[in-house]
Design an enzyme around this catalytic site. Structure first.
Site, short mmCIF file in Angstrom:
data_model
loop_
_atom_site.label_atom_id
_atom_site.label_comp_id
_atom_site.label_asym_id
_atom_site.label_seq_id
_atom_site.Cartn_x
_atom_site.Cartn_y
_atom_site.Cartn_z
N HIS A 216 7.77 -0.06 -3.30
CA HIS A 216 6.94 -1.05 -2.62
C HIS A 216 7.73 -2.29 -2.23
CE1 HIS A 216 2.76 0.02 -2.08
NE2 HIS A 216 2.94 0.90 -3.05
N SER B 264 -1.14 -7.25 -3.98
CA SER B 264 -1.44 -6.01 -4.69
C SER B 264 -0.85 -4.83 -3.92
CB SER B 264 -2.95 -5.87 -4.80
OG SER B 264 -3.32 -4.52 -4.79
N LYS B 265 -0.49 -3.81 -4.69
CA LYS B 265 0.03 -2.59 -4.04
C LYS B 265 -1.04 -1.95 -3.18
CE LYS B 265 3.40 -1.43 -7.51
NZ LYS B 265 3.72 -0.63 -8.67
N ARG B 266 -2.29 -2.29 -3.48
CA ARG B 266 -3.39 -1.69 -2.71
C ARG B 266 -3.81 -2.53 -1.52
NH1 ARG B 266 -3.45 0.06 -7.65
NH2 ARG B 266 -4.01 -1.99 -8.43
N ASP B 267 -3.11 -3.65 -1.30
CA ASP B 267 -3.44 -4.50 -0.16
C ASP B 267 -3.30 -3.67 1.12
OD1 ASP B 267 -3.04 -6.36 2.05
OD2 ASP B 267 -3.01 -7.92 0.50
#
Ligand code: GLU
Length: 484
Positions: A16, A252-255
């Site tokens: 990431h 966040s990695k989920r952004d």
């Protein structure tokens, strides 16, 4: 002293943005100081290791143009570079600390530890290990071992000590050992914890500077205690500012604005743009110029221009920067990247187009793209004979006088044996003279009819890139649409 830095990812997930930024700053620091950059896989968290993650990291870095001097794939004098291949080494140092009484067996069960944590919370204290097993007598330890209980091994933290160090980004930092609980260094399964393993690896690999994310700042005093217990020189530390989203919260990695590096690659972003963008996430070159190659950045990079405060990840800026690189890209390179995208989307070049056709269409959009994948939607009307008209285009077609222009263009185009941008320009000139219309009234109806849109790249070039039969059928269909 030769600078030796490392990037030590845990292969537990996708590569990431935050991780690449850390790797990049290490790489740049090494390059700037003519030092060495080492890649090490910290894979001791066995349950969390993700199959394929190591390969993804290696591939991602190769794509971004990083090279490393030592690592699991290229080897080196300080290997192995995968922690699970170094278990015997950690064992050796655990034995040493065990013999010196610096680590002790802890028989507490997870339930007991949880109960301790909950009690601390109830009493408003920072949860930390109470040190219960530290003071067991030899006989008590022997009895528990005889029961078949397998302990974790904890580091006995010396009481009442200030642990201070100078962080190259954050300045002087202090911790106090009275705020820390004795931490596990070797788990009951014999595997070392991160805080123990990392010290041994950094020391044996001759790491001079540990450059890593700020989330590791609170691990540093524990690691310093281990360096000191083993009598080793301490490296210098530099903790990079957090990467934040545009609301200034931890990214966040989920952004939805952030993708794993493999996804940027799949979409055909220029890798140089990603590197350039990430270099500016926390570092500033100190001038106006923002577009810089990896070499230029390395030349100027140093830790004194890395900020302490969080670095905001601005997805629009990344797109802008990618666009800058696409604009500067040789057309042939962009065409190649676009060809991959077309293939991936199952789109083929329409029949009858010559070998340079795609070059022409790509050049129409080169100024607008931030990744090659965008071409697929931007240029979709060059790949299908018919168009559907947007509401604005339909409205244009229904304006007074529009159908007359479209009909005349259709007639002139039908009769024309030449299919070039110049020939199209000449048709417009004729219509202008015959019908007395100019500007928007002249061009917009034909643009709307032929492309289905009211905005787009150069109209004459677009018409030349579309084949004559497609243009004629679209003009014809647009006349019907206007009349509906
Ligand atoms: N394996 C650790 C991580 O991925 C590395 C931390 C460090 O650089 O010390 O966060």
């Amino acid at each position: 002293m030769t600078v030796r830095v490392r990037f030590a990812p845990s292969p537990t997930g996708h590569l990431h943005i935050g991780g690449i930024r850390t790797a990049l700053f290490n790489y740049l620091y090494a390059k700037h100081h003519h030092g060495q950059f080492i890649l090490r896989f910290e894979d001791t968290d066995l349950e969390r290791n993700m199959p394929g993650a190591e390969e993804e990291i290696l591939e991602g870095f190769r794509w971004l143009g990083f090279t490393w001097d030592e690592g699991p794939d290229v080897g080196g004098e300080h290997g192995p570079y995968r922690c699970t291949e170094r278990l015997e080494i950690y064992q050796q140092y655990a034995d040493k600390l065990r013999a010196e009484g610096r680590i002790y067996p802890c028989f507490c069960t997870p339930e007991e530890l949880e109960a301790e944590r909950e009690q601390a919370q109830r009493e408003g204290r920072m949860p930390r290990y109470s040190g219960k097993c530290r003071h067991l007598s030899e006989a008590e330890r022997a009895a528990k071992l005889a029961e078949g209980r397998v302990p974790n091994w904890r580091f006995a933290i010396p009481a009442h000590q200030e642990i201070a160090f100078h962080d190259l980004i954050r300045g002087d930092v202090q911790f106090h050992t009275d705020d820390m609980g004795d931490f596990v260094v070797v788990k009951s399964n014999g595997i070392p914890t991160y805080n123990f393993q990392v010290v041994i690896d950094d020391a044996l690999m001759g790491i001079t500077h540990v450059i890593r994310g700020e989330e590791h700042l609170s691990n540093t005093p524990r690691q310093l205690l281990i360096f000191r217990a083993l009598g080793w020189d301490e490296p210098q530390f530099a903790h990079l500012p957090q990467v934040l989203n545009t609301d200034r919260k931890k990214l966040s990695k989920r952004d939805p604005n952030v993708m794993p590096v493999a996804a940027y690659r799949e979409k055909g972003y220029p890798p140089e743009a990603i590197v350039n963008f990430l270099a500016l996430l926390g570092w500033s070159p100190g001038g106006e110029e923002e577009i810089m190659s990896l070499e230029e950045i390395a030349e100027r990079f140093d830790l004194d221009r890395v900020s302490r405060s969080g670095a905001v990840f601005d997805a629009d800026k990344l797109r802008w920067m990618a666009g800058q690189y696409i604009k500067r890209m040789p057309l042939a390179t962009l065409v190649e990247s676009v060809s991959h995208q077309l293939q991936a989307h199952g789109i083929s070049i329409p029949a009858g187009r010559d070998e340079h056709w795609l070059d022409h269409v790509v050049s129409l959009y080169q100024e607008q793209m931030s990744c090659a994948e965008e071409f697929v939607s931007l240029a979709r009307r060059f790949f299908t004979p018919d168009v559907t008209w947007s509401d604005e285009a339909t409205a244009v077609l229904r304006e007074p006088g529009a159908s007359a222009v479209v009909a005349r263009y259709l007639d002139l185009a039908k009769a024309d044996s030449e299919w070039t941008a110049d020939a199209s320009r000449a048709r417009f000139k004729t219509i202008q003279q015959e019908l007395g219309v100019k500007g928007r009234q002249l061009y917009m109806p034909v643009r709307a009819a032929v492309t289905g849109e009211v905005h787009g790249p150069d109209l004459q070039l677009s018409i030349a890139c579309l084949s004559k039969d497609w243009v004629l059928r679209r003009l014809q269909a647009a006349l019907q649409r206007a009349a509906e």
